[in-house]
Design an enzyme around this catalytic site. Structure first.
Site, short mmCIF file in Angstrom:
data_model
loop_
_atom_site.label_atom_id
_atom_site.label_comp_id
_atom_site.label_asym_id
_atom_site.label_seq_id
_atom_site.Cartn_x
_atom_site.Cartn_y
_atom_site.Cartn_z
N HIS A 116 -23.12 25.80 -5.22
CA HIS A 116 -24.00 24.69 -4.76
C HIS A 116 -23.35 23.24 -5.31
CE1 HIS A 116 -27.62 22.06 -5.70
NE2 HIS A 116 -28.18 23.10 -4.89
N ASP B 76 -30.96 30.48 -2.56
CA ASP B 76 -31.17 31.09 -1.20
C ASP B 76 -30.92 32.52 -0.97
OD1 ASP B 76 -31.82 28.36 0.16
OD2 ASP B 76 -29.76 27.80 -0.27
#
Length: 411
Positions: free
Chosen positions: A304, A363
């Site tokens: 991320h 996700d």
């Protein structure tokens, strides 16, 4: 006492104020650099640049912390519902019982969309992506509220409520149109999440009973996706809003930004990756491919821009995923979940991923949950938009209430 940083350019020293953060890193104010030093700062992707002051969301990526208005995301996901978190983001504090009841009633009251909007859907071909349909429909709300080009402070809250209320209706309509089914009107006897599931899966001839485990899981997913600082779509909404544009048009720009595969479309990419891996026995092969700089394969759902630790949202979703699959009788025989769990376990022990601080992100498990719920992959980002609309409206409202607000104009 004020602190300053010193910047030396061509032998001349410039003193830059250091702004104290209430939590997290302090900030060097560079707003006067171009005027005083005759040069600009260069920061592609705004990697080290704060574009605004905000009290809505705080992230400590190194420690894996995410807070909304001071409340830890895990506590909110476990103890609140989505509209309670929406109230928190917009107003800055959790609602009392009376405030919550009034807020939910207002959201329910505004859940209908103008009947003329139905004609817009008929202009799309049957193969149109639901995100394309929703983007156009949300932007077209500007035509139904043209007075909001000259909005006042009194309009901020009502505008936020209208948008939060109508986005799930439009999202469900986008899905129904894409599969050739009739629209289902909102049912104000249901709560926010139940109502959306009802509009998604009911038909005029088939009643849909909402499974409470599914409802609670979707409620958590909405909370976990509600806001995330100044990401691409939120910054897009703020930039559009800084010009005084109609707020519904601003939200449509956020939807467009969210649609990108590097932003909101990543959970669909995770599902495709797990399908490509196909079986746990092939995980080492794909781990090797991910490490190979010359191989186009990328391990989706890991890493991320902000988090250099385990994404706290992913931790909640991992357990939520197991709860949903257990309820649906798929816990022990869902191949995608088995691959995901083993892939995570192997990656977290691999020095390549440890050194690069590549951990599962939000996700990684959300797509598996959606798929188990019966939500098709083309709707994944649409559901993300429903949740993130709350954050967009909170950020839009905060921006317009900021006395230092200026029209955004990068150099």
């Amino acid at each position: 006492d004020s602190e300053f940083a010193e910047l030396k350019i061509r032998g001349k020293i410039f003193k830059l104020p250091i702004l104290k953060a209430s939590i997290g890193e302090d900030v060097i104010d560079i707003s006067r650099v171009s005027a005083e030093a005759d040069c600009f700062t260069y920061d592609p992707g705004f990697m080290s640049t704060a574009s605004c002051q905000s009290t809505i969301t705080y992230i400590d990526g190194d420690k894996g912390i995410l807070r909304h208005r001071g409340y830890d995301i895990k506590d909110l996901a476990e103890k609140s519902d989505f509209l309670e978190v929406a109230y928190l983001l917009i107003y800055g504090e959790l609602p009392s019982g009376e405030q919550y009841n009034n807020f939910t009633k207002q959201v329910a009251h505004h859940s209908l969309v103008n009947e003329r909007l139905h004609y817009l859907f008929q202009t799309f071909c049957s193969s149109s992506h639901p995100m394309a349909i929703m983007l156009a429909a949300v932007g077209s709300l500007s035509a139904f509220y043209p007075d909001l080009l000259n909005f006042k402070e009194a309009d901020y809250e009502l505008t936020a409520i209208r948008m939060i209320a109508k986005i799930p209706t439009i999202a469900a309509m986008s899905y129904k149109y894409s599969i050739g089914q009739p629209f289902i009107y909102p049912d104000n006897s249901l709560d926010f999440t139940e109502n959306f599931l009802h509009m998604m899966f009911a038909t005029p001839c088939t009643k849909y009973t909402v499974n409470p485990i599914i409802k609670n899981a979707l409620n958590k997913i909405f909370i976990l996706h509600a806001d995330h600082e100044q990401n691409a779509s939120t910054s897009t909404v703020r930039i559009a809003g800084s010009s005084g544009a109609n707020p519904f048009a601003c939200i449509s720009t956020g939807i467009a930004s969210l649609w990108g595969p590097a932003h909101g479309g990543a959970n669909e990419a995770v599902i495709n990756m797990l399908k490509e891996i196909g079986s746990s026995e092939y995980i080492p092969k794909y781990i090797a491919k991910a490490k190979d700089k010359n191989d186009p394969f990328r391990l989706m759902g890991f890493g991320h821009r902000v988090y250099k630790n385990y994404d706290p949202r992913a931790a909640v979703l991992k357990e939520t995923c197991k709860e949903v699959l257990k309820e649906l009788g798929q816990l022990d025989n869902n191949p995608l979940l088995q691959i995901a769990i083993e892939l995570e376990a192997i990656a977290l022990k691999d020095e390549y991923f440890i050194e690069r601080k590549l951990y599962p992100n939000v996700d990684f498990y959300s797509g598996i949950i959606y798929k188990a719920m019966g939500i098709p992959s083309q709707m994944f980002t649409v559901l993300f938009a429903i949740a993130r609309t709350v954050g967009w409206m909170a950020q839009w409202k905060e921006m317009h209430e900021d006395p230092e607000q200026k029209i955004s104009r990068p150099r």
